[in-house]
Write a protein that holds these residues in place. Structure first.
Motif, PDB file in Angstrom:
ATOM      1  N   PRO A   1      31.492  44.929  44.843  1.00 30.35           N
ATOM      2  CA  PRO A   1      31.787  45.516  43.415  1.00 30.35           C
ATOM      3  C   PRO A   1      32.579  47.042  43.614  1.00 30.35           C
ATOM      4  CG  PRO A   1      29.958  45.564  43.392  1.00 30.35           C
ATOM      5  CD  PRO A   1      30.171  44.574  44.852  1.00 30.35           C
ATOM      6  N   ALA A   2      32.566  47.714  45.386  1.00 35.81           N
ATOM      7  CA  ALA A   2      32.728  48.828  45.017  1.00 35.81           C
ATOM      8  C   ALA A   2      33.834  48.188  46.385  1.00 35.81           C
ATOM      9  CB  ALA A   2      31.515  49.971  46.618  1.00 35.81           C
ATOM     10  N   LEU A   3      34.101  47.606  47.192  1.00 40.25           N
ATOM     11  CA  LEU A   3      35.480  47.250  47.492  1.00 40.25           C
ATOM     12  C   LEU A   3      36.397  47.576  46.682  1.00 40.25           C
ATOM     13  CD1 LEU A   3      37.221  47.731  50.437  1.00 40.25           C
ATOM     14  CD2 LEU A   3      36.307  44.488  50.361  1.00 40.25           C
ATOM     15  N   MET A   4      36.776  46.081  45.671  1.00 37.15           N
ATOM     16  CA  MET A   4      37.105  45.375  45.000  1.00 37.15           C
ATOM     17  C   MET A   4      37.416  45.983  43.896  1.00 37.15           C
ATOM     18  SD  MET A   4      36.692  41.641  46.458  1.00 37.15           S
ATOM     19  CE  MET A   4      37.907  40.717  45.032  1.00 37.15           C
ATOM     20  N   GLY A   5      36.909  46.906  43.363  1.00 39.63           N
ATOM     21  CA  GLY A   5      36.773  47.209  41.884  1.00 39.63           C
ATOM     22  C   GLY A   5      37.838  48.402  41.612  1.00 39.63           C
ATOM     23  N   GLY A   6      38.711  48.615  40.403  1.00 36.66           N
ATOM     24  CA  GLY A   6      39.253  49.430  40.159  1.00 36.66           C
ATOM     25  C   GLY A   6      40.885  48.724  41.471  1.00 36.66           C
ATOM     26  N   GLN A   7      40.983  47.903  41.831  1.00 31.49           N
ATOM     27  CA  GLN A   7      41.978  47.723  43.261  1.00 31.49           C
ATOM     28  C   GLN A   7      42.990  46.983  42.203  1.00 31.49           C
ATOM     29  OE1 GLN A   7      42.585  49.450  46.502  1.00 31.49           O
ATOM     30  NE2 GLN A   7      40.366  50.361  45.734  1.00 31.49           N
ATOM     31  N   VAL A   8      44.240  46.686  42.712  1.00 28.11           N
ATOM     32  CA  VAL A   8      45.323  46.225  42.548  1.00 28.11           C
ATOM     33  C   VAL A   8      45.805  44.999  44.016  1.00 28.11           C
ATOM     34  CG1 VAL A   8      46.883  47.585  41.302  1.00 28.11           C
ATOM     35  CG2 VAL A   8      47.757  47.407  43.331  1.00 28.11           C
ATOM     36  N   TYR A   9      46.031  43.757  43.506  1.00 22.47           N
ATOM     37  CA  TYR A   9      46.241  42.777  44.597  1.00 22.47           C
ATOM     38  C   TYR A   9      48.138  42.052  43.693  1.00 22.47           C
ATOM     39  CZ  TYR A   9      41.665  43.354  46.463  1.00 22.47           C
ATOM     40  OH  TYR A   9      40.728  44.059  46.116  1.00 22.47           O
ATOM     41  N   PHE A  10      48.950  42.128  45.053  1.00 15.93           N
ATOM     42  CA  PHE A  10      50.117  41.373  44.589  1.00 15.93           C
ATOM     43  C   PHE A  10      48.864  39.772  45.015  1.00 15.93           C
ATOM     44  CE2 PHE A  10      53.625  44.650  45.439  1.00 15.93           C
ATOM     45  CZ  PHE A  10      54.013  44.798  44.046  1.00 15.93           C
TER      46      PHE A  10
END
Ligand SMILES: NC(=O)C1=CN([C@@H]2O[C@H](COP(=O)(O)OP(=O)(O)OC[C@H]3O[C@@H](n4cnc5c(N)ncnc54)[C@H](O)[C@@H]3O)[C@@H](O)[C@H]2O)C=CC1
Ligand SMILES: C[C@@H](CO)CCC[C@@H](C)[C@H]1CC[C@H]2[C@@H]3[C@H](O)CC4=CC(=O)CC[C@]4(C)[C@H]3CC[C@]12C
Length: 369
Positions: free
Chosen positions: A249-258
């Motif tokens: 969660p800390a790495l991926m939370g709030g992220q965008v990915y194409f």
């Protein structure tokens, strides 16, 4: 041990689960998510194919509902561990009003976020779109860009504006406390133009070609590249991101990915010919047959006709000023962020994606005869 303790314990909800992408996400979850206990499918229109899924080991719950109705969304979300929110109004042809597009895409997404917060659901994956970035109204090219490439994202059309606002809401909600006190973990996936089995626009273009005696006429220069991604890979990315969001969660939370895969960079029309060609259609011309200004004029005429005819009938052809600008502006993605953050590799090679799409089109063809 954590994994085996969680075996067959999780409840997932897929909004828009009966749409083009949603159906692939649903089927992919059933194939690839061993920890699934219950899969809830929430959609305005439920497909008859859902019945066949109900005989498997996972409890499949079909919920007919509307994302614009907060109470319906809250009832569907209650008790789910993960929500994959793919429901949306995909309209760049002027079929729906800007208000309706906003209501479904923005208010619908607000309702999903609030439902997670109120009922205690901790993980939310949002299906965004490349369109939240561009092409922008100035027609700037985005050439092999990634999530960090600077680009002036300016929208006027209701669809990209609504997707951009909804994505922003989802990302801002990351970290909010849900019922029970745990933080909400969110992220957004941005597919480029999706293709594959069930793609309505491909179907429309195919029938248009048949009506024109098996020919399509080139309107876009072959040098304009348009990003495309296979629906099976987009679905796989959703399954993977939903799983890994719980682990990192800390790495991926709030992220965008194409969303990306190995589909080749080509113009919109040349790419479509990869499937339409083997189905007997021909693209006439190595260069656009009409000058751009004339196409623009025709597109504007279509927009005018749409407006004039609106009280009588819905006239919504593929060509309008917005779709022409989309098809005529280079927008391609080259990134490995999803691979770096959650180990994504496309599940389907380009050859397999192509073969599956052709097989679907050929089956459609024979069932139409
Ligand atoms: N098709 C494409 O090339 C791309 C699509 N997307 C996004 O992917 C998502 C899925 O798109 P598609 O599968 O192509 O569209 P679709 O129209 O096939 O699927 C959308 C689904 O959402 C449902 N839906 C619409 N309004 C609803 C409402 N008020 N309440 C509940 N359900 C509702 C529809 O009934 C439909 O089943 C959308 O959010 C879209 O913005 C993003 C990038 C590219
Ligand atoms: C000018 C015509 C001559 O053949 C071709 C018109 C093609 C258009 C209908 C398509 C060109 C680009 C497409 C869009 C693009 O792939 C990105 C999208 C992302 C989304 O989130 C939803 C779908 C779409 C807007 C997609 C729609 C169809 C095109 C505009």
């Amino acid at each position: 041990m954590a994994d085996s303790a969680q075996a067959q314990k999780l409840v997932y909800l897929v909004t828009g689960g009966c749409g083009f992408l949603g159906e692939h996400v649903v089927r992919m979850l059933l194939q690839q998510e061993p920890r699934l206990r219950e899969l809830r499918i929430f959609d305005l229109h439920l497909g008859p194919w859902l019945e066949e899924l109900k005989t498997g080991p996972v409890q499949v719950t079909a919920i007919q509902g509307d994302v614009t109705q907060a109470h319906e969304v809250a009832a569907a979300v209650a008790g789910a561990h993960v929500v994959i929110h793919t429901a949306g109004l995909v309209d760049v042809f002027g079929r729906a009003s800007p208000e309706t597009i906003h209501e479904v895409n923005v208010q619908g997404t607000k309702n999903v976020i609030e439902a997670c917060v109120q009922t205690g659901t901790q993980f939310l994956v949002y299906t965004s779109s490349m369109e939240v970035v561009g092409p922008n109204i100035k027609g700037h090219p985005f050439y092999r860009g990634n999530e960090d490439t600077p680009y002036e994202a300016v929208h006027r059309h209701p669809y990209p504006s609504s997707k951009a606002r909804a994505e922003q809401l989802v990302l801002e909600a990351n970290g909010r406390k849900v019922r029970g006190g745990l933080p909400l973990v969110t992220c957004a996936l941005r597919p480029t133009g999706i293709y594959g089995e069930g793609h309505q626009i491909m179907r429309d273009i195919y029938y248009q070609g048949l009506r024109l005696g098996g020919r399509l006429f080139r309107a876009i220069p072959a040098s304009v590249e348009h990003g495309r991604v296979y629906v099976g890979n987009v679905a796989w990315m959703h399954v993977l991101v939903a799983r890994e969001l719980q682990q990192r969660p800390a790495l991926m939370g709030g992220q965008v990915y194409f969303c990306y895969d190995k589909s080749p960079y080509k113009s919109y029309e040349d790419f479509n010919m990869e499937f339409l060609g083997p189905c007997g259609l021909r693209l006439v011309g190595t260069r656009p047959l009409l000058p751009y200004w004339l196409l623009m004029l025709l597109a504007a005429l279509n927009a005018l006709l749409q407006w004039l005819l609106r009280p009588l009938l819905l006239y919504a052809p593929l060509l309008n000023p917005y779709t022409l600008a989309m098809a005529n502006t280079t927008f391609t993605v080259s990134t490995n962020k999803a691979q770096r953050h959650f180990g994504y590799e496309p599940l389907f090679s380009w050859e397999e994606s192509r073969t599956r799409t052709i097989r679907w089109m050929q089956a459609m063809d024979s069932s139409a005869q």
